[in-house]
Motif scaffolding. Sequence first.
Motif, PDB file in Angstrom:
ATOM      1  N   ILE A 125       0.842  -1.209   0.000  1.00  0.00           N
ATOM      2  CA  ILE A 125       0.000   0.000   0.000  1.00  0.00           C
ATOM      3  C   ILE A 125       0.873   1.253   0.000  1.00  0.00           C
ATOM      4  N   TYR A 126       1.957   1.230   0.759  1.00  0.00           N
ATOM      5  CA  TYR A 126       2.895   2.358   0.819  1.00  0.00           C
ATOM      6  C   TYR A 126       3.439   2.691  -0.569  1.00  0.00           C
ATOM      7  N   VAL A 127       3.912   1.675  -1.263  1.00  0.00           N
ATOM      8  CA  VAL A 127       4.480   1.892  -2.601  1.00  0.00           C
ATOM      9  C   VAL A 127       3.417   2.429  -3.558  1.00  0.00           C
ATOM     10  N   LEU A 128       2.198   1.925  -3.450  1.00  0.00           N
ATOM     11  CA  LEU A 128       1.128   2.384  -4.338  1.00  0.00           C
ATOM     12  C   LEU A 128       0.673   3.806  -4.020  1.00  0.00           C
ATOM     13  N   LEU A 129       0.761   4.216  -2.765  1.00  0.00           N
ATOM     14  CA  LEU A 129       0.274   5.540  -2.372  1.00  0.00           C
ATOM     15  C   LEU A 129       1.292   6.665  -2.559  1.00  0.00           C
ATOM     16  N   ILE A 130       2.569   6.344  -2.678  1.00  0.00           N
ATOM     17  CA  ILE A 130       3.576   7.402  -2.820  1.00  0.00           C
ATOM     18  C   ILE A 130       3.273   8.334  -3.990  1.00  0.00           C
ATOM     19  N   PRO A 131       2.992   7.829  -5.206  1.00  0.00           N
ATOM     20  CA  PRO A 131       2.708   8.757  -6.312  1.00  0.00           C
ATOM     21  C   PRO A 131       1.421   9.560  -6.115  1.00  0.00           C
ATOM     22  N   LEU A 132       0.479   9.024  -5.373  1.00  0.00           N
ATOM     23  CA  LEU A 132      -0.796   9.706  -5.175  1.00  0.00           C
ATOM     24  C   LEU A 132      -0.735  10.744  -4.069  1.00  0.00           C
ATOM     25  N   VAL A 133      -0.215  10.355  -2.919  1.00  0.00           N
ATOM     26  CA  VAL A 133      -0.221  11.227  -1.750  1.00  0.00           C
ATOM     27  C   VAL A 133       1.079  12.015  -1.629  1.00  0.00           C
ATOM     28  N   GLY A 134       2.195  11.399  -1.933  1.00  0.00           N
ATOM     29  CA  GLY A 134       3.496  12.032  -1.794  1.00  0.00           C
ATOM     30  C   GLY A 134       4.377  11.213  -0.868  1.00  0.00           C
ATOM     31  N   PHE A 135       5.664  11.375  -1.046  1.00  0.00           N
ATOM     32  CA  PHE A 135       6.646  10.578  -0.325  1.00  0.00           C
ATOM     33  C   PHE A 135       6.632  10.855   1.170  1.00  0.00           C
ATOM     34  N   TYR A 136       6.630  12.109   1.561  1.00  0.00           N
ATOM     35  CA  TYR A 136       6.801  12.457   2.970  1.00  0.00           C
ATOM     36  C   TYR A 136       5.605  12.054   3.832  1.00  0.00           C
ATOM     37  N   VAL A 137       4.420  12.405   3.408  1.00  0.00           N
ATOM     38  CA  VAL A 137       3.224  12.072   4.188  1.00  0.00           C
ATOM     39  C   VAL A 137       3.059  10.554   4.258  1.00  0.00           C
ATOM     40  N   THR A 138       3.210   9.893   3.130  1.00  0.00           N
ATOM     41  CA  THR A 138       3.058   8.444   3.083  1.00  0.00           C
ATOM     42  C   THR A 138       4.113   7.758   3.947  1.00  0.00           C
TER      43      THR A 138
END
Length: 150
Positions: free
Chosen positions: A83-96
Amino acid sequence: MRRSFSDIVSGLGFLAVAAAFWFAGRDLTGISRVFPTGLEVFLGLGGLALVFNGIRLARKEAACEKEFIAWNRVVLITAASVIYVLLIPLVGFYVTSVVFLFILAMILAEKGKGRKGMVQALAFSGGLVGLIWLVFLQILQVPTPSGALF
């Protein structure tokens, strides 16, 4: 699974990821090569340390008792990583990354899951991501993946 075996397997996994990063980034030059090289070095050194530690522990382990495997933790950490890898492009690196590290700290906590444990996990995850932001974005000026929030 004995700790010596898991250390060796984990170390080999780290070495494989370091080799994959090297293979994928071998055409990079200049400043764009700084972050991948640093990552490769740290992953490689960590992998070697784990392999050697596993070999050392294997020599010390005399009993062949079955160890309890916390499969629920294994599944949760694997799912959180995907889930982390999938969310990085959507939410951003720092928040995720802050959320991911907080979740991992809470999953891995043996004790201290109360308010104090949550504060410590949040401080750890926020501090580590803040350090990454400072070093890579501010000092080295190496961009990190961006998303909707940072």
